[in-house]
Design a protein around this motif. Structure first.
Motif, PDB file in Angstrom:
ATOM      1  N   LEU A   1     -19.878 -33.600   5.841  1.00  0.00           N
ATOM      2  CA  LEU A   1     -20.037 -32.319   6.547  1.00  0.00           C
ATOM      3  C   LEU A   1     -19.547 -32.374   7.990  1.00  0.00           C
ATOM      4  O   LEU A   1     -19.187 -31.337   8.559  1.00  0.00           O
ATOM      5  CB  LEU A   1     -21.509 -31.888   6.519  1.00  0.00           C
TER       6      LEU A   1
ATOM      7  N   LYS B   1     -23.570 -37.263   2.828  1.00  0.00           N
ATOM      8  CA  LYS B   1     -23.556 -35.820   3.108  1.00  0.00           C
ATOM      9  C   LYS B   1     -23.284 -35.559   4.591  1.00  0.00           C
ATOM     10  O   LYS B   1     -22.568 -34.624   4.942  1.00  0.00           O
ATOM     11  CB  LYS B   1     -24.861 -35.167   2.666  1.00  0.00           C
TER      12      LYS B   1
ATOM     13  N   ILE C   1     -16.856 -24.753   1.549  1.00  0.00           N
ATOM     14  CA  ILE C   1     -16.983 -26.200   1.359  1.00  0.00           C
ATOM     15  C   ILE C   1     -17.151 -26.432  -0.139  1.00  0.00           C
ATOM     16  O   ILE C   1     -18.034 -25.844  -0.758  1.00  0.00           O
ATOM     17  CB  ILE C   1     -18.203 -26.766   2.121  1.00  0.00           C
TER      18      ILE C   1
ATOM     19  N   GLY D   1     -18.957 -31.355  -1.470  1.00  0.00           N
ATOM     20  CA  GLY D   1     -18.431 -31.484  -0.117  1.00  0.00           C
ATOM     21  C   GLY D   1     -17.096 -32.190   0.003  1.00  0.00           C
ATOM     22  O   GLY D   1     -16.595 -32.390   1.112  1.00  0.00           O
TER      23      GLY D   1
ATOM     24  N   HIS E   1     -26.195 -31.919  -1.710  1.00  0.00           N
ATOM     25  CA  HIS E   1     -25.212 -31.214  -0.890  1.00  0.00           C
ATOM     26  C   HIS E   1     -25.735 -29.843  -0.458  1.00  0.00           C
ATOM     27  O   HIS E   1     -25.530 -29.432   0.695  1.00  0.00           O
ATOM     28  CB  HIS E   1     -23.907 -31.065  -1.679  1.00  0.00           C
TER      29      HIS E   1
ATOM     30  N   THR F   1     -26.220 -29.001   3.446  1.00  0.00           N
ATOM     31  CA  THR F   1     -25.449 -27.903   4.035  1.00  0.00           C
ATOM     32  C   THR F   1     -26.370 -26.860   4.650  1.00  0.00           C
ATOM     33  O   THR F   1     -26.083 -26.313   5.729  1.00  0.00           O
ATOM     34  CB  THR F   1     -24.549 -27.248   2.970  1.00  0.00           C
TER      35      THR F   1
END
Length: 303
Positions: free
Chosen positions: A42, A38, A141, A145, A67, A71
């Motif tokens: 990101l 992740k 997004i 992701g 995710h 985020t």
């Protein structure tokens, strides 16, 4: 985002007739809240959102989505408003009792809960336009992701230290992590992906981003499909943590490690192979899974 820590590589001591060496790369330790793949996915998306001067990040996920949690924290850390489109209208009244959603809420994430039927339309132009009408401008997004910038981040998982390995293994959700590994692996290395989902459809998604053919999906260890779990897997995860002090999650890494060790025991790998398994994180989802297991009177995963 905060500077990540260097991944630790730990050996998993196994007795086997073919002298296979198994190691695990602890990507789960690179950041306390945006762990594993992740963080990788990101990283460049956050930089791009800043370059475009976007003020909000919008993404999609389910009840216990790694995710969504990542985020939400990354957005808070980067000064973004965050919006989560959550699959399942029934979850709207359960946010505070859901470990993932309550964490995301504490990071400032705003939610829109949609039906499963509506969620399936999330990639349509009409759905996207309705989100812009409701929330204004945002940086989108995708679910999980995975996009080209995510692949770029995942291409940084392997480094020169990892050239010694013959096989690189990873769990597979949307195909982003394995695509990054495929693109940066050395010529002598083979990438094995262990899908958390039932079916073989991921091959086409991976081929959108992967530049080589040095890979294979091992589709025998999904335990019934995404989010499915059996007592045999719970027992394996708990024994693995007890033996090696490495926690695994039941959706991704637990199934992958179960599969790798089963393949070793059944002679899949050539003699003297060196295997590197990528620990992609996802441990925040264990608490949510334990809530489900408790309702079914099944054994719990040791946290």
């Amino acid at each position: 985002m905060d500077t990540l820590k260097t991944s630790l590589i730990q050996q998993i001591s196994l007795r086997n007739k073919n002298d296979i060496q198994l190691y695990i790369k602890r990507e789960d330790l690179i950041h306390p809240f945006i762990s594993g793949n992740k963080y990788r996915k990101l990283k460049y998306n956050i930089l791009e959102a800043k370059r475009l001067n976007k003020k909000a990040l919008l993404t999609f996920g389910g009840a216990f989505s790694n995710h969504i949690a990542a985020t939400a924290f990354a957005g808070k850390e980067g000064g973004f408003k965050t919006i989560g489109i959550i699959r399942g209208e029934e979850l709207e009244d359960k946010v505070d009792s859901n470990p993932t959603l309550s964490f995301a809420k504490s990071c400032g994430m705003q939610f829109l809960f949609v039906s499963r039927e509506g969620y399936r339309s999330k990639s349509s132009l009409d759905f996207n336009e309705s989100l812009k009408t409701k929330f204004g401008e945002f940086y989108l997004i995708p679910e999980g992701g995975t996009n080209e910038l995510a692949i770029k981040g995942c291409e940084e998982i392997l480094n020169s230290t990892d050239n010694q390995f013959d096989y690189i293994c990873t769990c597979v959700g949307t195909g982003g992590t394995i695509s990054g590994l495929i693109n940066t692996a050395k010529e002598h290395q083979r990438i094995l992906g262990f899908p958390a989902l039932k079916g073989d459809f991921l091959k086409q998604d991976i081929r959108k981003f992967a530049k080589h053919e040095n890979w294979k999906l091992v589709t025998d260890y999904h335990f019934g499909g995404y989010g499915k779990i059996k007592p045999e897997l719970i027992a394996f995860i708990n024994t693995f943590k007890n033996d090696y002090d490495i926690p695994l999650d039941p959706i991704y890494t637990g199934k992958m490690m179960f599969g790798i060790i089963d393949l070793i025991e059944n002679g899949f790998f050539p003699k003297n192979s060196k295997i590197l398994a990528i620990h992609t994180g996802g441990l925040q989802g264990v608490a949510g899974m334990n809530l489900k297991l408790k309702l079914k009177n099944l054994p719990l995963i040791n946290e």
